[in-house]
Design a protein around this motif. Structure first.
Motif, PDB file in Angstrom:
ATOM      1  N   ALA A  96      13.227  -0.833  -6.833  1.00 48.68           N
ATOM      2  CA  ALA A  96      14.602  -0.697  -6.578  1.00 48.68           C
ATOM      3  C   ALA A  96      14.990   0.725  -6.277  1.00 48.68           C
ATOM      4  N   SER A  97      14.804   1.499  -7.124  1.00 46.90           N
ATOM      5  CA  SER A  97      15.180   2.776  -7.346  1.00 46.90           C
ATOM      6  C   SER A  97      14.617   3.532  -6.072  1.00 46.90           C
ATOM      7  N   GLN A  98      13.145   3.176  -5.971  1.00 42.98           N
ATOM      8  CA  GLN A  98      12.552   4.158  -4.834  1.00 42.98           C
ATOM      9  C   GLN A  98      13.097   3.764  -3.443  1.00 42.98           C
ATOM     10  N   ALA A  99      13.668   2.304  -3.352  1.00 46.45           N
ATOM     11  CA  ALA A  99      14.155   1.991  -2.013  1.00 46.45           C
ATOM     12  C   ALA A  99      15.652   2.065  -1.902  1.00 46.45           C
ATOM     13  N   GLY A 100      16.296   2.821  -2.903  1.00 44.16           N
ATOM     14  CA  GLY A 100      17.866   2.893  -3.099  1.00 44.16           C
ATOM     15  C   GLY A 100      18.651   1.809  -2.944  1.00 44.16           C
ATOM     16  N   VAL A 101      18.191   0.581  -3.813  1.00 45.47           N
ATOM     17  CA  VAL A 101      18.891  -0.643  -3.749  1.00 45.47           C
ATOM     18  C   VAL A 101      19.392  -0.898  -5.071  1.00 45.47           C
ATOM     19  N   PRO A 102      20.488  -1.505  -5.284  1.00 41.40           N
ATOM     20  CA  PRO A 102      21.241  -1.630  -6.482  1.00 41.40           C
ATOM     21  C   PRO A 102      20.172  -2.886  -7.222  1.00 41.40           C
ATOM     22  N   ALA A 103      20.201  -2.780  -8.723  1.00 43.83           N
ATOM     23  CA  ALA A 103      19.539  -3.760  -9.290  1.00 43.83           C
ATOM     24  C   ALA A 103      20.086  -4.014 -10.587  1.00 43.83           C
ATOM     25  N   VAL A 104      20.157  -5.298 -10.905  1.00 44.95           N
ATOM     26  CA  VAL A 104      20.672  -5.910 -12.234  1.00 44.95           C
ATOM     27  C   VAL A 104      19.578  -6.617 -12.768  1.00 44.95           C
ATOM     28  N   VAL A 111       1.827   2.064 -12.282  1.00 43.55           N
ATOM     29  CA  VAL A 111       2.737   2.921 -12.376  1.00 43.55           C
ATOM     30  C   VAL A 111       3.931   2.614 -13.480  1.00 43.55           C
ATOM     31  N   THR A 112       4.362   1.362 -13.573  1.00 43.91           N
ATOM     32  CA  THR A 112       5.424   1.170 -14.370  1.00 43.91           C
ATOM     33  C   THR A 112       4.735   0.518 -15.750  1.00 43.91           C
ATOM     34  N   GLY A 113       3.417   0.610 -15.827  1.00 43.61           N
ATOM     35  CA  GLY A 113       3.113   0.313 -17.076  1.00 43.61           C
ATOM     36  C   GLY A 113       2.546  -1.378 -17.068  1.00 43.61           C
ATOM     37  N   SER A 114       2.447  -1.895 -15.925  1.00 46.63           N
ATOM     38  CA  SER A 114       2.105  -3.499 -16.086  1.00 46.63           C
ATOM     39  C   SER A 114       1.932  -3.834 -14.429  1.00 46.63           C
ATOM     40  N   PHE A 115       1.311  -5.073 -14.221  1.00 46.05           N
ATOM     41  CA  PHE A 115       0.777  -5.420 -13.156  1.00 46.05           C
ATOM     42  C   PHE A 115       2.108  -5.740 -12.193  1.00 46.05           C
ATOM     43  N   LYS A 116       3.415  -5.966 -12.766  1.00 39.83           N
ATOM     44  CA  LYS A 116       4.399  -6.612 -12.338  1.00 39.83           C
ATOM     45  C   LYS A 116       5.007  -5.851 -11.082  1.00 39.83           C
ATOM     46  N   LEU A 117       4.609  -4.647 -10.973  1.00 33.77           N
ATOM     47  CA  LEU A 117       5.013  -3.762  -9.898  1.00 33.77           C
ATOM     48  C   LEU A 117       4.559  -4.421  -8.711  1.00 33.77           C
ATOM     49  N   ARG A 118       3.464  -4.832  -8.408  1.00 36.59           N
ATOM     50  CA  ARG A 118       2.616  -5.465  -6.989  1.00 36.59           C
ATOM     51  C   ARG A 118       3.795  -6.415  -6.799  1.00 36.59           C
ATOM     52  N   ALA A 173       0.932  -1.250  -0.150  1.00 43.71           N
ATOM     53  CA  ALA A 173       0.121   0.098  -0.078  1.00 43.71           C
ATOM     54  C   ALA A 173       0.944   1.216  -0.038  1.00 43.71           C
ATOM     55  N   GLY A 174       0.426   2.185  -0.809  1.00 42.87           N
ATOM     56  CA  GLY A 174       1.339   3.162  -0.960  1.00 42.87           C
ATOM     57  C   GLY A 174       2.465   3.137  -2.070  1.00 42.87           C
ATOM     58  N   HIS A 175       2.726   1.749  -2.562  1.00 41.01           N
ATOM     59  CA  HIS A 175       3.777   1.911  -3.673  1.00 41.01           C
ATOM     60  C   HIS A 175       3.396   1.486  -4.770  1.00 41.01           C
ATOM     61  N   VAL A 176       1.940   0.972  -4.865  1.00 42.52           N
ATOM     62  CA  VAL A 176       1.295   0.876  -6.101  1.00 42.52           C
ATOM     63  C   VAL A 176       0.121   1.466  -6.250  1.00 42.52           C
TER      64      VAL A 176
END
Length: 314
Positions: A75-83, A34-41, A3-6
């Motif tokens: 990851a960008s919202q949480a300040g976490v590196p992502a590959v 937000v990112t154009g698909s359900f995957k953000l959840r 909640a609050g992230h999607v």
């Protein structure tokens, strides 16, 4: 947790499809996430569920595009590196969208399995947390929040039509919906070309399927021979799986734009394609999940203008 992230996406009636099908039909506008698909959840739920110390070492995932974009955003919202590791079949617009969010992108081989090998290596050598795009309990739980929203907005739903790839979306929605309404029907829809979950269900176990280009590129990739969650859930909870052709997918993209004023990618349009083709028997009060909008807009313009339904160009 998410909640609050999607975004809590709308459920809207469609007059045209309702008239054509002879039953009330609603569209779940998950492509407006937000990112154009359900995957953000699922990505947000899995990321936020990690132990803080492990999360700080970074996350890595294989993707056909939309999960990578979602995980890169979370990851960008949480300040976490992502590959994010992807194959050469992923359309260029999806690759660039992930890079724009600050994630490192690695293009490996010509299949999701090839990309997964690089994920496994990075996880083993650098201690990065591997987050699968579908076969993960926290990812499936995140996608299941869609089912909870459907039940709140339309408690007397009878049929839910969901795009099907690795099964995380369909498994999550089916768990939520069937727990509250066991009589509800869950229908998975996928493309005719390289439908790994469909082939695995027919075989009774996860199997390898050759990946090929499709307008529904987000539905590509295997289910994983060591699948732990999504295969079993789809097998046990889903009432039917239907296949749609490239031509029908293109027709559905065109319909969504012209009749519903919605821009959807091929994977997001397969539910409309199935209903328009009469492949959903006795649908009753129906919800179609529009799962994503991340289509190359030049390709979208070609499809909407009526050009032939050839495979997506990377």
């Amino acid at each position: 947790m998410i909640a609050g992230h999607v975004v809590r996406t709308p459920l809207v009636p469609t007059i045209t499809l309702s008239n054509d099908a002879g039953v009330p039909v609603h569209l779940k506008l998950e492509h407006q996430q937000v990112t154009g698909s359900f995957k953000l959840r699922g990505a947000a739920n899995a990321l936020l569920s990690l132990d803080p110390e492990r999360r700080a070492r970074g996350v890595v995932a294989a993707s056909t595009g939309n999960f990578g974009r979602a995980l890169a955003f979370a990851a960008s919202q949480a300040g976490v590196p992502a590959v994010i590791c992807m194959s050469k079949l992923v359309p260029g617009n999806k690759v660039e969208a992930i890079r724009a969010l600050g994630a490192e992108v690695r293009i490996v081989g010509t299949s999701q399995d090839d990309a997964q090998e690089e994920v496994d290596r990075l996880s083993a050598e650098h201690g990065m947390a591997m987050l699968p795009p579908f076969d993960h309990a926290d990812v499936i739980a995140g996608q299941g929040t869609i089912g909870l929203e459907l039940l709140e907005d339309l408690p007397d739903l009878e049929t839910v039509v969901v795009p099907l790839s690795g099964g995380g979306l369909l498994a999550g929605i089916a768990l939520a919906v069937k727990s509250a309404n066991p009589r509800a029907r869950l229908i998975g829809v996928t493309m005719e070309r390289g439908a790994a979950m469909h082939a695995s269900l027919r075989a009774g176990m996860p199997v390898l399927v050759e990946e090929v280009e499709s307008l529904a590129d987000s539905l590509g990739g295997g289910v994983g021979l060591a699948n732990r969650h999504s295969f079993t859930l789809v097998r046990d909870l889903v009432d039917d799986v239907v296949l749609v052709s490239e031509t029908r997918i293109a027709d559905a993209i065109r319909f969504a734009y012209r009749q519903e004023q919605q821009v959807v990618e091929g994977a997001g349009a397969v539910g409309i394609a199935a209903l328009m083709a009469g492949l959903i028997e006795r649908p009753g009060r129906t919800i179609i999940v529009l799962s994503g909008r991340n289509i190359d807009m030049n390709r979208h313009a070609e499809i909407v203008s009526g050009q032939p339904a050839e495979a997506t160009r990377a």
